[in-house]
Design a protein around this motif. Sequence first.
Motif, PDB file in Angstrom:
ATOM      1  N   LYS A  32      26.255  17.204  49.016  1.00 39.48           N
ATOM      2  CA  LYS A  32      27.219  17.326  50.113  1.00 39.48           C
ATOM      3  C   LYS A  32      26.499  17.319  51.456  1.00 39.48           C
ATOM      4  CE  LYS A  32      30.687  20.435  52.103  1.00 39.48           C
ATOM      5  NZ  LYS A  32      31.464  21.674  51.961  1.00 39.48           N
ATOM      6  N   ASN A  33      25.410  18.086  51.537  1.00 38.81           N
ATOM      7  CA  ASN A  33      24.634  18.172  52.779  1.00 38.81           C
ATOM      8  C   ASN A  33      24.109  16.802  53.197  1.00 38.81           C
ATOM      9  OD1 ASN A  33      24.181  20.217  54.590  1.00 38.81           O
ATOM     10  ND2 ASN A  33      22.085  20.540  53.946  1.00 38.81           N
ATOM     11  N   LEU A  36      26.962  14.706  54.587  1.00 37.26           N
ATOM     12  CA  LEU A  36      27.360  15.174  55.920  1.00 37.26           C
ATOM     13  C   LEU A  36      26.327  14.776  56.976  1.00 37.26           C
ATOM     14  CD1 LEU A  36      28.742  18.767  55.129  1.00 37.26           C
ATOM     15  CD2 LEU A  36      30.050  16.682  55.538  1.00 37.26           C
ATOM     16  N   GLU A  39      26.655  11.042  57.684  1.00 37.63           N
ATOM     17  CA  GLU A  39      27.853  10.825  58.510  1.00 37.63           C
ATOM     18  C   GLU A  39      27.569  11.207  59.973  1.00 37.63           C
ATOM     19  OE1 GLU A  39      32.028   9.809  58.736  1.00 37.63           O
ATOM     20  OE2 GLU A  39      30.801   9.785  56.930  1.00 37.63           O
ATOM     21  N   THR A  40      26.897  12.337  60.163  1.00 42.64           N
ATOM     22  CA  THR A  40      26.585  12.821  61.512  1.00 42.64           C
ATOM     23  C   THR A  40      25.657  11.863  62.245  1.00 42.64           C
ATOM     24  OG1 THR A  40      26.806  15.104  60.726  1.00 42.64           O
ATOM     25  CG2 THR A  40      25.697  14.800  62.823  1.00 42.64           C
ATOM     26  N   VAL A  98      35.443  18.618  55.038  1.00 43.21           N
ATOM     27  CA  VAL A  98      35.379  18.929  56.471  1.00 43.21           C
ATOM     28  C   VAL A  98      36.452  18.097  57.175  1.00 43.21           C
ATOM     29  CG1 VAL A  98      33.924  18.990  58.530  1.00 43.21           C
ATOM     30  CG2 VAL A  98      32.895  19.316  56.285  1.00 43.21           C
ATOM     31  N   SER A 146      33.878  15.677  66.046  1.00 43.90           N
ATOM     32  CA  SER A 146      33.508  15.482  64.638  1.00 43.90           C
ATOM     33  C   SER A 146      32.068  15.918  64.386  1.00 43.90           C
ATOM     34  CB  SER A 146      33.677  14.007  64.248  1.00 43.90           C
ATOM     35  OG  SER A 146      35.020  13.630  64.321  1.00 43.90           O
ATOM     36  N   LEU A 150      30.894  18.745  61.845  1.00 45.48           N
ATOM     37  CA  LEU A 150      29.943  18.388  60.776  1.00 45.48           C
ATOM     38  C   LEU A 150      28.700  19.258  60.853  1.00 45.48           C
ATOM     39  CD1 LEU A 150      30.266  14.505  60.864  1.00 45.48           C
ATOM     40  CD2 LEU A 150      30.845  15.955  58.918  1.00 45.48           C
ATOM     41  N   ALA A 153      29.448  22.608  59.440  1.00 44.15           N
ATOM     42  CA  ALA A 153      29.551  22.519  57.974  1.00 44.15           C
ATOM     43  C   ALA A 153      28.168  22.358  57.342  1.00 44.15           C
ATOM     44  CB  ALA A 153      30.445  21.356  57.580  1.00 44.15           C
ATOM     45  N   ILE A 154      27.292  21.567  57.972  1.00 49.34           N
ATOM     46  CA  ILE A 154      25.935  21.370  57.457  1.00 49.34           C
ATOM     47  C   ILE A 154      25.192  22.704  57.444  1.00 49.34           C
ATOM     48  CG2 ILE A 154      23.668  20.368  58.034  1.00 49.34           C
ATOM     49  CD1 ILE A 154      25.271  17.858  59.011  1.00 49.34           C
ATOM     50  N   THR A 157      26.604  24.866  54.618  1.00 51.89           N
ATOM     51  CA  THR A 157      26.217  24.307  53.315  1.00 51.89           C
ATOM     52  C   THR A 157      24.745  24.572  53.039  1.00 51.89           C
ATOM     53  OG1 THR A 157      27.865  22.566  53.617  1.00 51.89           O
ATOM     54  CG2 THR A 157      26.247  22.209  51.900  1.00 51.89           C
TER      55      THR A 157
END
Length: 201
Positions: A32-33, A36, A39-40, A98, A146, A150, A153-154, A157
């Motif tokens: 997941k990390n 993310l 994406e970032t 997220v 965003s 993110l 969330a990172i 996580t």
Amino acid sequence: MAEQVFATKGNLMAISKSLALAKTGFELLDRKNNILIRETMGMVGEAGEIQSKIDRSYRQAYEALQTANITLGIVDDIAASVPVDHSLQIDLRSVMGVELPLLHVDETDADNCYGYNSTGEALDEAYVRFNEVKRLTVRLAEIENSVYRLATAIKKTQKRANALKNIIIPRFESQIKTITEALDEKEREEFSRMKVIKKTK
């Protein structure tokens, strides 16, 4: 202080199961990390490009507005005829749980706001450029929000993954080792006892 666990086969099985779940959890959090972060990074690159476009469009828009003010006189009345834009809409999309914003603004046309009799090309250019700035600013706001979400969330996580990797998994492994050694010792004692009983018989 380490939690005291009784050396039983039931406890060994339960902790082994918990260890397997913790390892699976760590792998999922790690995956997941990575998603993310990927994406970032894509968004950060795009944000830089958009910021450059905004700067360029602002410069061109103000130059065109300045030319319009010189050729037409101050264009306050014409500017007042441009309606306030209320078309901004916010939706959400999910990336690995997220919630990220999706912003939309309606495309506006230069010809429905003011007439062409008392205006000129410079004013049209300014209007088009400021419209472009608006559209780019909406996109930049979407990306920046965003990226912030993110990044939060990172961080969460990573914290959970570190707790599993550095605290929970090692604790389960230590408990399994302790129980296994204790059970092996019991087995050896039982074997020795049975040997002594056999000899005495």
